[in-house]
Design an enzyme around this catalytic site. Structure first.
Site, PDB file in Angstrom:
ATOM      1  CD  GLU A   1      -2.910  -0.890  -0.165  1.00 15.67           C
ATOM      2  OE1 GLU A   1      -2.963   0.215  -0.726  1.00 15.67           O
ATOM      3  OE2 GLU A   1      -3.496  -1.895  -0.589  1.00 15.67           O
TER       4      GLU A   1
ATOM      5  CE1 TYR B   1      -7.041   2.553  -0.876  1.00 15.03           C
ATOM      6  CE2 TYR B   1      -4.696   2.946  -0.496  1.00 15.03           C
ATOM      7  CZ  TYR B   1      -5.718   2.158  -0.998  1.00 15.03           C
ATOM      8  OH  TYR B   1      -5.430   0.981  -1.606  1.00 15.03           O
TER       9      TYR B   1
ATOM     10  CB  CYS C   1     -14.538   1.619 -14.282  1.00 18.74           C
ATOM     11  SG  CYS C   1     -15.542   3.118 -14.213  1.00 18.74           S
TER      12      CYS C   1
ATOM     13  CG  ASP D   1      -8.511   3.222  -4.915  1.00 16.05           C
ATOM     14  OD1 ASP D   1      -9.726   2.987  -4.954  1.00 16.05           O
ATOM     15  OD2 ASP D   1      -7.720   2.842  -5.781  1.00 16.05           O
TER      16      ASP D   1
END
Length: 302
Positions: free
Chosen positions: A47, A130, A203, A148
DNA sequence: GATTCGTGGAA
DNA sequence: TTTCCAAGAAT
């Protein structure tokens, strides 16, 4: 109210979860930090590295880090400069420093284990809204709104009907994300990963592929004819000639050096002395560079 | 809330 | 060639 019974259903919560999670089961990438053996530390390292850096560039560095520092205490025992050096060219090297600091805090305050509590995660250096939610959800299966840039774009399109989310995460977005969160904890964690993956693979910001989207029939943006983004212009980030570029060049010299380097070696990276000095000063102020008494510079040893 | 903070691949 | 942008955080 007009009769819309023949139109596709609007994007309510329940109608999104099942197809997106089913799509994820079929199409999720096999990423090393998603494997069970990665553990919470692996998830956390990934992350940090993925903050503003693409997966393809993170993957090899991630493998090196986990092999070298398999637990937080292993990283905490190193000089912070070693973290900066091993960060390589991922960019935003302050992340390496913060990850090192987080490893130290975990070693000192949490017995060497990545905490599962959201508030404790949030208190660690380099972990914001996040990342705290991501680690709690991905590593510990908890129920959090993981917002995010991918999820925000998916929700903006599918639920709100606009092409792009606002520049910064808003209270409205958080409320929407919470409302769309599955009630069941395990399902919520699955939804978080699945909706993020959908934004990353289908997307996307540019050239979205609605033909492969499992919720295209319910997407508010597509149903509205995919109207163009109407918000304020998103000003592009210039890089050439900025302090960031100079900092990058200076740090590149120090990463490659096996011994402290003289000022003269740093002077070669940029022609303009005022900006060059300002960039070096800022690196020292950030703790990314350590000036020695004899006029030499190196990555930080403590 | 607006800025700053790296790097490199793709369109 | 230029522009966009990629799992944000800190100030």
């Amino acid at each position: 109210m007009t009769d819309t019974s023949t139109d596709p259903a609007p994007a309510d919560a329940a109608s999104l979860h099942t197809p997106v999670i089913a799509w994820f089961d079929e199409h999720a990438r096999d990423l090393p930090w998603r494997r069970p053996e990665a553990g919470a530390w692996g998830v956390m390292v990934s992350e940090f590295m993925l903050q503003q850096t693409p997966v393809s560039r993170v993957r090899p560095v991630y493998e090196q880090w986990l092999a070298r520092w398999p637990r937080p205490a292993d990283l905490a025992a190193e000089a912070p400069g070693e973290a900066v050096r091993a960060w390589g060219r991922l960019g935003y090297p302050r992340r390496a420093l913060r990850l090192h600091g987080a490893a130290q805090a975990i070693t000192e305050r949490h017995g060497g284990d990545v905490p599962s509590d959201h508030a404790q995660l949030l208190s660690l250096p380099g972990i914001g809204e996040y990342t705290a939610a991501a680690v709690a959800s991905f590593a510990y299966g908890q129920r959090h709104a993981v917002l995010d840039t991918n999820v925000r774009r998916v929700l903006a399109r599918a639920a709100t009907g606009i092409q792009f989310p606002p520049t910064a995460t808003t209270a409205v977005e958080r409320k929407l994300a919470r409302a769309l969160l599955p009630d069941d904890e395990a399902t919520a964690a699955r939804w978080a990963a699945a909706s993020m993956e959908l934004g990353a693979l289908v997307c996307t910001a540019k050239n979205e592929d609605c033909a492969r989207c499992p919720i295209a029939a319910r997407c508010a943006w597509r149903l509205a004819g995919k109207p163009a983004y109407a918000g304020p212009a998103r000003r592009g980030q210039t890089y050439a000639g900025t302090d960031r570029q100079v900092r990058g060049r200076l740090l590149a010299v120090l990463r490659e050096a096996v011994a402290p380097v003289p000022q003269s070696a740093l002077d070669t990276v940029w022609h303009e002395p005022v900006q060059r000095a300002r960039a070096l000063d800022s690196l020292v102020a950030d703790g990314l560079v350590e000036p020695l008494e004899n006029g030499l510079y190196r990555l930080p040893h403590s």
